[in-house]
Design a protein around this motif. Structure first.
Motif, PDB file in Angstrom:
ATOM      1  N   THR A  85     -29.753  10.888 -33.772  1.00 35.12           N
ATOM      2  CA  THR A  85     -28.594  10.699 -32.901  1.00 35.12           C
ATOM      3  C   THR A  85     -28.968   9.855 -31.682  1.00 35.12           C
ATOM      4  OG1 THR A  85     -29.168  12.619 -31.573  1.00 35.12           O
ATOM      5  CG2 THR A  85     -27.794  13.011 -33.518  1.00 35.12           C
ATOM      6  N   ALA A  86     -27.959   9.505 -30.896  1.00 35.87           N
ATOM      7  CA  ALA A  86     -28.193   8.764 -29.655  1.00 35.87           C
ATOM      8  C   ALA A  86     -29.044   9.599 -28.704  1.00 35.87           C
ATOM      9  CB  ALA A  86     -26.859   8.407 -29.004  1.00 35.87           C
TER      10      ALA A  86
ATOM     11  N   SER B 112     -20.008  11.033 -50.397  1.00 35.45           N
ATOM     12  CA  SER B 112     -20.605  11.707 -49.236  1.00 35.45           C
ATOM     13  C   SER B 112     -21.410  12.901 -49.721  1.00 35.45           C
ATOM     14  CB  SER B 112     -19.516  12.196 -48.291  1.00 35.45           C
ATOM     15  OG  SER B 112     -18.713  11.110 -47.902  1.00 35.45           O
ATOM     16  N   ILE B 113     -22.709  12.805 -49.520  1.00 40.13           N
ATOM     17  CA  ILE B 113     -23.627  13.825 -50.025  1.00 40.13           C
ATOM     18  C   ILE B 113     -24.498  14.311 -48.870  1.00 40.13           C
ATOM     19  CG2 ILE B 113     -25.404  14.301 -51.774  1.00 40.13           C
ATOM     20  CD1 ILE B 113     -23.112  13.100 -53.199  1.00 40.13           C
ATOM     21  N   THR B 114     -24.715  15.584 -48.790  1.00 42.68           N
ATOM     22  CA  THR B 114     -25.604  16.114 -47.745  1.00 42.68           C
ATOM     23  C   THR B 114     -27.062  15.909 -48.177  1.00 42.68           C
ATOM     24  OG1 THR B 114     -25.824  18.293 -48.734  1.00 42.68           O
ATOM     25  CG2 THR B 114     -23.926  17.934 -47.280  1.00 42.68           C
ATOM     26  N   PRO B 115     -27.994  16.037 -47.236  1.00 46.74           N
ATOM     27  CA  PRO B 115     -29.408  15.931 -47.628  1.00 46.74           C
ATOM     28  C   PRO B 115     -29.770  16.943 -48.714  1.00 46.74           C
ATOM     29  CG  PRO B 115     -29.219  15.806 -45.248  1.00 46.74           C
ATOM     30  CD  PRO B 115     -27.850  16.154 -45.764  1.00 46.74           C
ATOM     31  N   ALA B 116     -29.071  18.084 -48.737  1.00 48.03           N
ATOM     32  CA  ALA B 116     -29.365  19.090 -49.760  1.00 48.03           C
ATOM     33  C   ALA B 116     -28.726  18.757 -51.106  1.00 48.03           C
ATOM     34  CB  ALA B 116     -28.891  20.456 -49.285  1.00 48.03           C
TER      35      ALA B 116
ATOM     36  N   GLU C 197     -25.284  18.358 -51.658  1.00 49.28           N
ATOM     37  CA  GLU C 197     -23.918  18.853 -51.854  1.00 49.28           C
ATOM     38  C   GLU C 197     -22.927  17.704 -51.701  1.00 49.28           C
ATOM     39  OE1 GLU C 197     -22.402  22.510 -49.622  1.00 49.28           O
ATOM     40  OE2 GLU C 197     -24.440  22.097 -48.869  1.00 49.28           O
ATOM     41  N   VAL C 198     -21.954  17.673 -52.569  1.00 46.55           N
ATOM     42  CA  VAL C 198     -20.890  16.681 -52.440  1.00 46.55           C
ATOM     43  C   VAL C 198     -19.843  17.264 -51.495  1.00 46.55           C
ATOM     44  CG1 VAL C 198     -19.262  15.241 -53.727  1.00 46.55           C
ATOM     45  CG2 VAL C 198     -21.300  16.143 -54.873  1.00 46.55           C
ATOM     46  N   ILE C 199     -19.581  16.569 -50.398  1.00 49.36           N
ATOM     47  CA  ILE C 199     -18.606  17.100 -49.433  1.00 49.36           C
ATOM     48  C   ILE C 199     -17.593  16.012 -49.065  1.00 49.36           C
ATOM     49  CG2 ILE C 199     -20.177  18.843 -48.457  1.00 49.36           C
ATOM     50  CD1 ILE C 199     -20.661  16.953 -46.088  1.00 49.36           C
ATOM     51  N   PRO C 200     -16.450  16.401 -48.516  1.00 48.14           N
ATOM     52  CA  PRO C 200     -15.473  15.380 -48.108  1.00 48.14           C
ATOM     53  C   PRO C 200     -16.064  14.471 -47.025  1.00 48.14           C
ATOM     54  CG  PRO C 200     -14.492  17.581 -48.054  1.00 48.14           C
ATOM     55  CD  PRO C 200     -15.963  17.768 -48.272  1.00 48.14           C
ATOM     56  N   GLU C 201     -15.611  13.230 -47.025  1.00 46.96           N
ATOM     57  CA  GLU C 201     -16.174  12.241 -46.106  1.00 46.96           C
ATOM     58  C   GLU C 201     -16.082  12.698 -44.651  1.00 46.96           C
ATOM     59  OE1 GLU C 201     -14.581   8.276 -46.591  1.00 46.96           O
ATOM     60  OE2 GLU C 201     -15.719   7.640 -44.806  1.00 46.96           O
ATOM     61  N   GLU C 202     -14.965  13.323 -44.314  1.00 48.49           N
ATOM     62  CA  GLU C 202     -14.785  13.735 -42.929  1.00 48.49           C
ATOM     63  C   GLU C 202     -15.805  14.804 -42.513  1.00 48.49           C
ATOM     64  OE1 GLU C 202     -10.746  14.829 -41.968  1.00 48.49           O
ATOM     65  OE2 GLU C 202     -11.462  15.512 -39.993  1.00 48.49           O
ATOM     66  N   SER C 203     -16.041  15.760 -43.392  1.00 48.32           N
ATOM     67  CA  SER C 203     -17.051  16.789 -43.079  1.00 48.32           C
ATOM     68  C   SER C 203     -18.417  16.138 -42.920  1.00 48.32           C
ATOM     69  CB  SER C 203     -17.157  17.836 -44.185  1.00 48.32           C
ATOM     70  OG  SER C 203     -15.946  18.046 -44.806  1.00 48.32           O
ATOM     71  N   TRP C 204     -18.679  15.143 -43.757  1.00 47.89           N
ATOM     72  CA  TRP C 204     -19.969  14.449 -43.666  1.00 47.89           C
ATOM     73  C   TRP C 204     -20.124  13.821 -42.283  1.00 47.89           C
ATOM     74  CZ3 TRP C 204     -22.779  10.101 -42.732  1.00 47.89           C
ATOM     75  CH2 TRP C 204     -24.044   9.996 -43.312  1.00 47.89           C
ATOM     76  N   ARG C 205     -19.066  13.142 -41.869  1.00 53.58           N
ATOM     77  CA  ARG C 205     -19.129  12.476 -40.559  1.00 53.58           C
ATOM     78  C   ARG C 205     -19.312  13.490 -39.432  1.00 53.58           C
ATOM     79  NH1 ARG C 205     -14.372   9.976 -39.989  1.00 53.58           N
ATOM     80  NH2 ARG C 205     -13.924   9.562 -42.176  1.00 53.58           N
ATOM     81  N   ASN C 206     -18.646  14.629 -39.579  1.00 56.66           N
ATOM     82  CA  ASN C 206     -18.782  15.665 -38.549  1.00 56.66           C
ATOM     83  C   ASN C 206     -20.166  16.298 -38.513  1.00 56.66           C
ATOM     84  OD1 ASN C 206     -16.167  15.247 -37.753  1.00 56.66           O
ATOM     85  ND2 ASN C 206     -15.335  16.836 -39.110  1.00 56.66           N
ATOM     86  N   SER C 207     -20.847  16.268 -39.634  1.00 57.17           N
ATOM     87  CA  SER C 207     -22.178  16.900 -39.694  1.00 57.17           C
ATOM     88  C   SER C 207     -23.302  15.895 -39.507  1.00 57.17           C
ATOM     89  CB  SER C 207     -22.385  17.577 -41.054  1.00 57.17           C
ATOM     90  OG  SER C 207     -21.238  18.214 -41.485  1.00 57.17           O
ATOM     91  N   ARG C 208     -22.938  14.645 -39.335  1.00 56.91           N
ATOM     92  CA  ARG C 208     -23.917  13.566 -39.302  1.00 56.91           C
ATOM     93  C   ARG C 208     -25.095  13.825 -38.365  1.00 56.91           C
ATOM     94  NH1 ARG C 208     -25.419   8.532 -37.578  1.00 56.91           N
ATOM     95  NH2 ARG C 208     -25.352   6.895 -39.157  1.00 56.91           N
ATOM     96  N   SER C 209     -24.806  14.404 -37.203  1.00 53.10           N
ATOM     97  CA  SER C 209     -25.861  14.604 -36.205  1.00 53.10           C
ATOM     98  C   SER C 209     -26.922  15.598 -36.680  1.00 53.10           C
ATOM     99  CB  SER C 209     -25.269  15.070 -34.883  1.00 53.10           C
ATOM    100  OG  SER C 209     -24.630  16.314 -35.086  1.00 53.10           O
TER     101      SER C 209
END
Ligand code: FE2
Ligand code: FE2
Length: 478
Positions: A435-436, A412-416, A418-430
């Motif tokens: 998005t919908a 799980s990597i942010t556009p910038a 950063e390697v982050i935990p999968e859950e944080s990635w999912r929470n920041s997805r929007s």
């Protein structure tokens, strides 16, 4: 073989189809199935419209195009090869320097067929992905460009089917049928590559698709244009001239959208690009949403390059069937035995490059060339934004962001980057991807335009074929 195209036959061509009865018959029997596919899966609701299209009448670089109103099912799809290069040789791998093959080298038959089928499969796929866009076109100019891209992708399918039918006998005929049977996004019979099963639901996606995915197409065709199998090389070289237009559609489309947004923001005195509601109320697309769409289409496109380390890529290069992008311009021994190439990887949560055998890193290398090329485009976008005094910069997301294929698929990597935990990635997805809510905003915004240009896109600087931007590029039928 002549440069001029024979238009007397039903299938325009410069491959001497008039003298090859067997091939002509094979292609003529494939033709009705193709037309049937086009009518079912091509531009929905516009099969009878008269579209001001360009048709290739010669492959001569100085004047291969002729413009006229055409009903798309009557478009003269044809088989056009770039002129032969005299005494051409295999440009890379273990056969480098030997005369280029004019017939399929027996030992590489299966591999070559696979390369052609994979390329061929992408061509009708994009037509399928874009089939509903005509209805929400921001202008007749844009609608015409969409349809031009569509008929040319159709012609690219013809180009690959010609190779299959001419050089691969019965297998080739079967593969040609399969190319019409697979369908983008179909659960049972999807297209071969992932990105070609994704939706292109709106015009912002369409422009990013043509910006990123057609650019990948250009890199892949560029690599196949270096093939030691000469008919493939000549086919791809001509396709590249058409691909340039597809990328123009993408780049100019996004440029015009950015222009409309920035001009509207300026006029309304909105300085904060993240004041999304205020920007959207102006009838234009906010910059953060444009960035999220870029993130999506860029990451989908990166997956098309396959795994970073690939023995298949090595085999195709070694065999001389597929070169690197602009192989002949690279200064090395074109064999790569013993050479290494730095490939980005992730070790203990940190990015770093590792030297790997250059032969196995060809996908990574082609992807790097692609990224460099995209960066230049993004720089051009940023100049437009800066010129309007808006403080915002578009960015390519990190190469590891949102990947499904290759070594970054499981992290799980942010556009910038950063390697982050999968859950944080999912929470920041929007914040990363559309998005919908974005989708429903776009659906409301992109309505059929009766005339002129939609509010969310600036008119082009000039039209097509020296016509004005508001020329009647498509004559709709009631
Ligand atoms: Fe294409
Ligand atoms: Fe294309």
């Amino acid at each position: 073989m002549s440069i001029d195209v024979d238009y007397d036959l039903r299938i325009p061509n410069n491959v001497g189809l008039a003298e090859d009865a067997r091939l002509r018959k094979a292609l003529e029997s494939w033709h009705p199935g193709y037309l049937d596919w086009w009518k079912r899966m091509g531009p929905d609701g516009f099969q009878d419209a008269l579209v001001y299209l360009r048709t290739a009448v010669t492959v001569d670089p100085r004047g291969w195009a002729k413009f006229d109103y055409v009903r798309m099912p009557g478009y003269r799809w044809g088989i056009l090869l770039a002129p032969a290069v005299e005494d051409r040789t295999v440009p890379c791998g273990i056969h480098r320097g030997k005369p280029a093959w004019q017939e399929v080298p027996g030992e590489y038959r299966a591999l070559l067929r696979r390369l052609i089928v994979i390329q061929g499969d992408t061509e009708p796929a994009s037509v399928e992905q874009q089939r509903y866009l005509g209805k929400t076109a921001p202008s007749l100019y844009d609608m015409r460009n969409l349809f031009q891209v569509n008929v040319e992708e159709g012609r690219h399918l013809w180009a690959m089917v010609y190779l299959l039918q001419r050089y691969f006998g019965r297998d080739g005929r079967e593969e040609s049928e399969e190319l019409l049977r697979r369908q983008s996004g179909d659960v049972d019979k999807p297209r071969i590559l992932g990105a070609f099963n994704e939706e292109t639901p709106d015009w912002l996606s369409f422009f990013f698709f043509t910006f990123f995915t057609d650019r990948d197409g250009r890199m892949q065709l560029g690599a196949l244009a270096e093939s030691g199998f000469d008919p493939l090389s000549r086919t791809c070289r001509f396709m590249l001239t058409e691909e340039a237009f597809h990328m123009f559609v993408g780049e100019s489309g996004i440029t015009r959208i950015l222009e409309a947004t920035c001009v509207a923001m300026q006029a309304a005195g909105i300085e904060d690009p993240y004041d999304v509601e205020a920007v959207r109320n102006l009838g234009v697309i906010d910059l953060p949403l444009i960035q999220r769409k870029a993130n999506l289409h860029y990451s989908l496109t990166l997956d098309l390059f396959g795994s970073e380390i690939s023995t298949n890529a090595a085999t195709a290069f070694n065999a001389g069937l597929k070169g690197r992008f602009q192989e002949s311009k690279i200064e090395d021994d074109h064999r790569l035995v013993g050479d290494s190439y730095p490939v980005l990887g992730l070790v203990d949560g940190r990015f770093g490059t590792k030297e790997v055998p250059a032969l196995t890193a060809l996908n990574a290398r082609l992807r790097d060339d692609f990224i460099t090329n995209c960066e230049r485009g993004i720089d051009r976008f940023n100049k437009i934004i800066a010129a309007r005094g808006v403080e915002f910069q578009m960015r390519l997301p990190h190469v590891a962001f949102n990947r499904q294929i290759g070594q970054f698929a499981s992290v799980s990597i942010t556009p910038a980057g950063e390697v982050i935990p999968e859950e944080s990635w999912r929470n920041s997805r929007s914040g990363f991807l559309p998005t919908a809510d974005d989708a429903s905003f776009i659906r409301e915004l992109m309505r059929p335009e009766a005339s002129g240009f939609a509010s969310w896109i600036a008119p082009p600087k000039s039209g097509i074929d020296n016509r004005p931007g508001d020329f009647e590029y498509v004559k709709l039928v009631a």
